[in-house]
Design a protein around this motif. Sequence first.
Motif, PDB file in Angstrom:
ATOM      1  N   TYR A 194      46.511  31.194 -20.671  1.00 51.94           N
ATOM      2  CA  TYR A 194      46.839  32.618 -20.826  1.00 51.94           C
ATOM      3  C   TYR A 194      46.946  32.915 -22.318  1.00 51.94           C
ATOM      4  O   TYR A 194      47.067  32.005 -23.132  1.00 51.94           O
ATOM      5  CB  TYR A 194      48.140  32.942 -20.074  1.00 51.94           C
ATOM      6  N   THR A 195      46.878  34.193 -22.666  1.00 50.26           N
ATOM      7  CA  THR A 195      46.849  34.586 -24.079  1.00 50.26           C
ATOM      8  C   THR A 195      48.018  33.971 -24.854  1.00 50.26           C
ATOM      9  O   THR A 195      49.168  34.234 -24.537  1.00 50.26           O
ATOM     10  CB  THR A 195      46.921  36.121 -24.196  1.00 50.26           C
ATOM     11  N   PRO A 196      47.728  33.165 -25.866  1.00 51.37           N
ATOM     12  CA  PRO A 196      48.820  32.566 -26.641  1.00 51.37           C
ATOM     13  C   PRO A 196      49.322  33.529 -27.730  1.00 51.37           C
ATOM     14  O   PRO A 196      48.628  34.479 -28.097  1.00 51.37           O
ATOM     15  CB  PRO A 196      48.151  31.354 -27.281  1.00 51.37           C
ATOM     16  N   ALA A 197      50.512  33.228 -28.233  1.00 56.06           N
ATOM     17  CA  ALA A 197      51.092  34.013 -29.337  1.00 56.06           C
ATOM     18  C   ALA A 197      50.402  33.587 -30.629  1.00 56.06           C
ATOM     19  O   ALA A 197      50.846  32.686 -31.340  1.00 56.06           O
ATOM     20  CB  ALA A 197      52.595  33.773 -29.404  1.00 56.06           C
ATOM     21  N   VAL A 198      49.282  34.254 -30.932  1.00 60.10           N
ATOM     22  CA  VAL A 198      48.383  33.788 -32.006  1.00 60.10           C
ATOM     23  C   VAL A 198      49.078  33.750 -33.366  1.00 60.10           C
ATOM     24  O   VAL A 198      48.896  32.807 -34.141  1.00 60.10           O
ATOM     25  CB  VAL A 198      47.105  34.657 -32.061  1.00 60.10           C
ATOM     26  N   SER A 199      49.911  34.742 -33.678  1.00 62.55           N
ATOM     27  CA  SER A 199      50.518  34.741 -35.018  1.00 62.55           C
ATOM     28  C   SER A 199      51.434  33.525 -35.177  1.00 62.55           C
ATOM     29  O   SER A 199      51.527  32.943 -36.259  1.00 62.55           O
ATOM     30  CB  SER A 199      51.274  36.050 -35.294  1.00 62.55           C
ATOM     31  N   ARG A 255      48.069  36.177 -41.516  1.00 59.55           N
ATOM     32  CA  ARG A 255      46.593  36.176 -41.398  1.00 59.55           C
ATOM     33  C   ARG A 255      46.165  37.288 -40.453  1.00 59.55           C
ATOM     34  O   ARG A 255      46.840  37.555 -39.452  1.00 59.55           O
ATOM     35  CB  ARG A 255      46.103  34.858 -40.806  1.00 59.55           C
ATOM     36  N   PRO A 256      45.033  37.927 -40.742  1.00 55.14           N
ATOM     37  CA  PRO A 256      44.578  38.977 -39.815  1.00 55.14           C
ATOM     38  C   PRO A 256      44.393  38.402 -38.399  1.00 55.14           C
ATOM     39  O   PRO A 256      44.007  37.250 -38.242  1.00 55.14           O
ATOM     40  CB  PRO A 256      43.225  39.400 -40.393  1.00 55.14           C
ATOM     41  N   MET A 257      44.698  39.216 -37.415  1.00 58.70           N
ATOM     42  CA  MET A 257      44.629  38.789 -36.013  1.00 58.70           C
ATOM     43  C   MET A 257      43.195  38.373 -35.662  1.00 58.70           C
ATOM     44  O   MET A 257      42.231  38.968 -36.131  1.00 58.70           O
ATOM     45  CB  MET A 257      45.087  39.948 -35.131  1.00 58.70           C
ATOM     46  N   ILE A 258      43.079  37.348 -34.830  1.00 54.38           N
ATOM     47  CA  ILE A 258      41.775  36.886 -34.337  1.00 54.38           C
ATOM     48  C   ILE A 258      41.821  36.795 -32.811  1.00 54.38           C
ATOM     49  O   ILE A 258      42.896  36.723 -32.221  1.00 54.38           O
ATOM     50  CB  ILE A 258      41.390  35.498 -34.916  1.00 54.38           C
ATOM     51  N   GLY A 259      40.669  36.785 -32.206  1.00 49.59           N
ATOM     52  CA  GLY A 259      40.602  36.613 -30.755  1.00 49.59           C
ATOM     53  C   GLY A 259      41.096  35.220 -30.383  1.00 49.59           C
ATOM     54  O   GLY A 259      40.814  34.249 -31.085  1.00 49.59           O
ATOM     55  N   HIS A 260      41.816  35.133 -29.265  1.00 52.51           N
ATOM     56  CA  HIS A 260      42.388  33.835 -28.898  1.00 52.51           C
ATOM     57  C   HIS A 260      41.352  32.925 -28.255  1.00 52.51           C
ATOM     58  O   HIS A 260      41.623  31.761 -28.021  1.00 52.51           O
ATOM     59  CB  HIS A 260      43.608  34.008 -27.988  1.00 52.51           C
TER      60      HIS A 260
END
Lengths: 383, 383
Positions: free
Chosen positions: A241-246, A27-32
């Motif tokens: 903190y920023t999660p591993a979205v993919s 899926r295309p990357m999205i803001g976390h």
Amino acid sequence: MLFKDKFRLHTPGPTPIPPSVQHAMNRPMIGHRSSTCSAIIQESSKRLQPIFGTKQDVLIITGSGTSALESAVSNTVQAGDEVSVVVTGAFGDRFAKLTERFGCHVHRLDIPWGERCTPEELKSHLRQHPDVKAIFMTYCETSTGVLNPIEELARVAREETDALTIVDGVSCIGAVPMEMDAWGIDIAVTGSQKALMLPAGLAFVAVSERAWQVIENNATPRFYLDLSAYRKSLGKQTTPYTPAVSLLFGLEEVLNLIEAQGMDNVIARHRLMMEMTRAGIRALGLPLVATDEAASPTVTSVYGTNDVHVEDLRQTLSAMNVTVAGGQQHLKGQIFRIGHMGYCEPGDILAVIATLEVALKTLNVPVSLGRGVQAAEEVWARV
Amino acid sequence: MLFKDKFRLHTPGPTPIPPSVQHAMNRPMIGHRSSTCSAIIQESSKRLQPIFGTKQDVLIITGSGTSALESAVSNTVQAGDEVSVVVTGAFGDRFAKLTERFGCHVHRLDIPWGERCTPEELKSHLRQHPDVKAIFMTYCETSTGVLNPIEELARVAREETDALTIVDGVSCIGAVPMEMDAWGIDIAVTGSQKALMLPAGLAFVAVSERAWQVIENNATPRFYLDLSAYRKSLGKQTTPYTPAVSLLFGLEEVLNLIEAQGMDNVIARHRLMMEMTRAGIRALGLPLVATDEAASPTVTSVYGTNDVHVEDLRQTLSAMNVTVAGGQQHLKGQIFRIGHMGYCEPGDILAVIATLEVALKTLNVPVSLGRGVQAAEEVWARV
């Protein structure tokens, strides 16, 4: 002659990624901090609860399994605390090292590698050390393929002490029964790259109310792995903190797959694969490391013999596109380990056992071709 | 009317994933102790060196950027140490919180948000605190879009003290000049989801020889983020704990893309995108947060006005498939931030500025359609 990308990955983690999960991760990357990502975080946490057998929040950390193990240590203990660690192999040993690193006074309950810890052994250990603050144990000891009787061990821990019971479930949660709340387990931990069929990079931690009270009064310095921060953020449907979205995209689909199959069926599939693997190995005359009672549904360890040099065998299997793991620490060169968890089913076990037979033949080991796979088939046919 | 998956992601991280990188992450899973994975780890570490401007190992951690920031703290300082932290926004503040959490006696050099720290300010601060053991600074302050003059700040730090100079480069390394060795920086850190065009989940840390000496004598408890363990494992072409293998597959392709373009060209592209964005915003009469001198090539912050309510604007843009970030902490609702880093090029900036014009019009803000985009075009046309 063989395809370069068609290898059968039978290490006890990482495990193969299902195509639909792979697809989801595209899926295309999205803001976390987007509402889409928040919904995935919140719903996934809820949907992980039955896999842990808990009504508590399941916290999602971006990191390896070891990051979650550390969080279970650094959030609950302080330098000088007495703790017990049940060591049945390399991962119990890691828990011991972690508690030592954080300044604990560590009582190791060392069990010979390849055996499980019995409730009696733990009881007798705890009677010698009744003041421990926490007891660390490994559910499946990946290094030997042993499943510790965690329900009974947790019961003993609760009966004998007021200590927190902390369980490393990295190489089995999602494949075996886990009733954290009912069994009185205070912290349970797993990683993404084992039974949960994802690449490595996410780790999951569930925490009892009793443990939260300890955590909130614990002064050990921690930041990235501060569980209170994850709990607070999850209350706001996000992560600190920023999660591993993919990987979160993949997790959503993993949960779809597990729910579609049903957790009971997932557990039954893993038991069947264990029994098939063990029957096959036995029929080939190779010595199993774990007894039937102690065997894990997720990984089977096998000793080499005078005829079978395990590193030669692993290399031969690898050339035939089957990847199995070797031994760790003092078992290096002594055993090989067949992972059978996650995106793995009975037909895969037949292929592994059958290929193993050809590999043994290639290495001039006396073997009746077909005998191991026949034994495995018979197990499946009985279901 | 619009496609659900065609949004333009202009947050300052995560950033869009190039198709070839996405494709690379679809390789079938492999064991993390395989020779294939070892080769990726070893070569990627080497290929990251020119991006950091260092001959030192670049260590690869599975975690968010914050995990790497913590490693830069917990490996170098001990409770009671005096440290300085340059705070130009939310991420400088995070460094300050981290050092406080680890028991340091923290001297904050607070700079008004939206401004950069000048070498003179740092010099005067350090003359008051000459005994600090480490000085923490942020290269690009993501929360305001300010780029600190890190080369000059590092020089001042070296001239005035013996302290380690530790730089958070999360939202700019890979997009701006970074000459860690030449500038005398001791630790530099970045994450995967910014200029490096990957999903979040990997973090990168480079360490000077001087810093290794401090690290090896530092007693602060740490395990998952113990940099010595990563260095030792990298010497054996691996990582101490299971790495996020799918992201490593992607990293290999990211490095191909950066090398094909050439680091100088990557840097020039980011400067051009910054200048185009600023010209466009200025032509629309919106107030920029950072001065020209202080502006970051990776993210541009813009104030709202009496006419322009930033949260309304962000929502309108979102409905038009453009995602920009809002403000953090006390700047929430006051500013919006346009990310322009990683897989982003001049044409994308034109699309963002043009869409912004339509969004302003939709919100009944007086705007001359085309004026902003024309200004941005003129910048590009001059190259």
